[in-house]
Enzyme design. Structure first.
Site, PDB file in Angstrom:
ATOM      1  N   SER A  16       2.806   0.334  -0.799  1.00  0.00           N
ATOM      2  CA  SER A  16       1.641   0.231  -1.687  1.00  0.00           C
ATOM      3  C   SER A  16       2.085  -0.104  -3.104  1.00  0.00           C
ATOM      4  CB  SER A  16       0.865   1.544  -1.699  1.00  0.00           C
ATOM      5  OG  SER A  16      -0.061   1.510  -2.767  1.00  0.00           O
ATOM      6  N   ASP A  43      -4.123  -1.872  -3.456  1.00  0.00           N
ATOM      7  CA  ASP A  43      -5.211  -0.909  -3.655  1.00  0.00           C
ATOM      8  C   ASP A  43      -6.146  -1.399  -4.744  1.00  0.00           C
ATOM      9  OD1 ASP A  43      -4.722   1.398  -1.890  1.00  0.00           O
ATOM     10  OD2 ASP A  43      -2.799   1.465  -2.934  1.00  0.00           O
ATOM     11  N   GLY A 152      -7.980   7.174  -4.590  1.00  0.00           N
ATOM     12  CA  GLY A 152      -8.138   7.066  -6.039  1.00  0.00           C
ATOM     13  C   GLY A 152      -6.854   7.073  -6.829  1.00  0.00           C
ATOM     14  N   GLY A 155       0.688   9.436  -5.287  1.00  0.00           N
ATOM     15  CA  GLY A 155       1.472  10.626  -5.590  1.00  0.00           C
ATOM     16  C   GLY A 155       0.841  11.955  -5.218  1.00  0.00           C
ATOM     17  N   ASP A 185      -2.838   6.452   5.109  1.00  0.00           N
ATOM     18  CA  ASP A 185      -2.608   6.140   3.695  1.00  0.00           C
ATOM     19  C   ASP A 185      -2.705   7.396   2.838  1.00  0.00           C
ATOM     20  OD1 ASP A 185      -2.496   4.941   1.202  1.00  0.00           O
ATOM     21  OD2 ASP A 185      -4.364   3.807   1.425  1.00  0.00           O
ATOM     22  N   GLY A 207       3.474   4.545  -1.061  1.00  0.00           N
ATOM     23  CA  GLY A 207       3.612   4.047  -2.423  1.00  0.00           C
ATOM     24  C   GLY A 207       4.725   4.747  -3.175  1.00  0.00           C
ATOM     25  N   SER A 208       4.435   5.950  -3.662  1.00  0.00           N
ATOM     26  CA  SER A 208       5.389   6.629  -4.554  1.00  0.00           C
ATOM     27  C   SER A 208       6.686   7.042  -3.854  1.00  0.00           C
ATOM     28  CB  SER A 208       4.728   7.845  -5.208  1.00  0.00           C
ATOM     29  OG  SER A 208       4.187   8.691  -4.232  1.00  0.00           O
TER      30      SER A 208
END
Ligand code: DX5
Ligand code: ZN
Length: 226
Positions: A16, A43, A152, A155, A185, A207-208
């Site tokens: 992401s 996103d 939204g 992390g 996700d 992502g993170s």
């Protein structure tokens, strides 16, 4: 040209870009590509369906058309049909729309393919929306994106009810004999990836856990290989 969703090696990781260096998106995409990722997750947030805004003000106009990976676009927006059309024009391969936004706008599941004929379609649901609500969408989509955090922001911690929800969705897909991939996700790391994969998840969005780390490639492989 649109890439084939069903030729991607599974299970797969979709990095992401929300967690990437926003000033260097082309090189951050290249990092995912050279690390062996076949897809990449964008996103899109409009500041209304979720409080934050991301990739909503033209940031992807020059990035999407030339992206070499399968472009997996997650629309966290109030008007998903209008946004989907815009991102389809920019070259998105799969557009994932939120069930809650579609219900709010009165869009019926059976209308989706007619409204958005040119891309793969995904349906996403917030972590507290009952999974049974997905059932009417399964004949009309290619992917389910199950949120394992409140949409939204990146992390956040993986919600523990998620593997059970994933297993229930996988059961619905198999029972109906649908050709639908299951993606998850939010909060994916080495430990939560194992739980998700054990529940039948095909695609892990992360992502993170990946971006901002020098060992991106080995982290990515580790999510799949354990
Ligand atoms: C959250 C987004 C996610 C987010 C995941 O609303 O949909 O794709 O980037 O971030 P991590 O992997 O950090 O939880
Ligand atoms: Zn997402």
């Amino acid at each position: 040209m649109m890439k084939d969703l069903f030729s991607i090696n599974l299970p797969a990781v979709s990095p992401s870009l929300l967690a990437a260096d926003q000033k260097n998106l082309p090189s951050e995409i290249e990092r995912a590509f050279s690390s062996g990722a076949e897809l990449i997750h964008f996103d899109v947030m409009d500041g209304r369906f979720v409080p934050a805004t991301s990739f909503w003000n033209g940031e992807l106009d020059s990035v999407l058309p030339s992206c070499p990976l399968f472009r997996d676009v997650h629309l966290m927006v109030e008007d998903p049909i209008a946004a989907a059309r815009k991102f389809a024009d920019l070259g998105a391969d799969c557009l994932t729309l939120h069930l809650e936004a579609l219900e709010e706008r009165g869009v019926a599941p059976s209308q989706l393919r007619t409204l958005l004929p040119s891309t793969y379609l995904g349906i996403s649901l917030r972590p507290h929306t009952p999974v049974e609500r997905l059932k009417p969408y399964l004949p009309y989509v290619d992917l389910v994106l199950l949120m394992s955090v409140e949409p939204g922001k990146g992390g956040q911690a993986f919600l523990e009810a998620s593997p059970e929800r994933a297993a229930a969705v996988k059961g619905m897909i198999e029972e109906g004999g649908y050709r639908v991939l299951l993606s998850i996700d939010g909060g994916i790391n080495g430990a939560t990836a194992k739980k998700a994969l054990a529940s039948g998840v095909d695609i892990l969005v992360a992502g993170s856990y990946l971006y901002g780390h020098s060992d991106f490639a080995s982290r990515l492989r580790g999510l799949i290989d354990g």
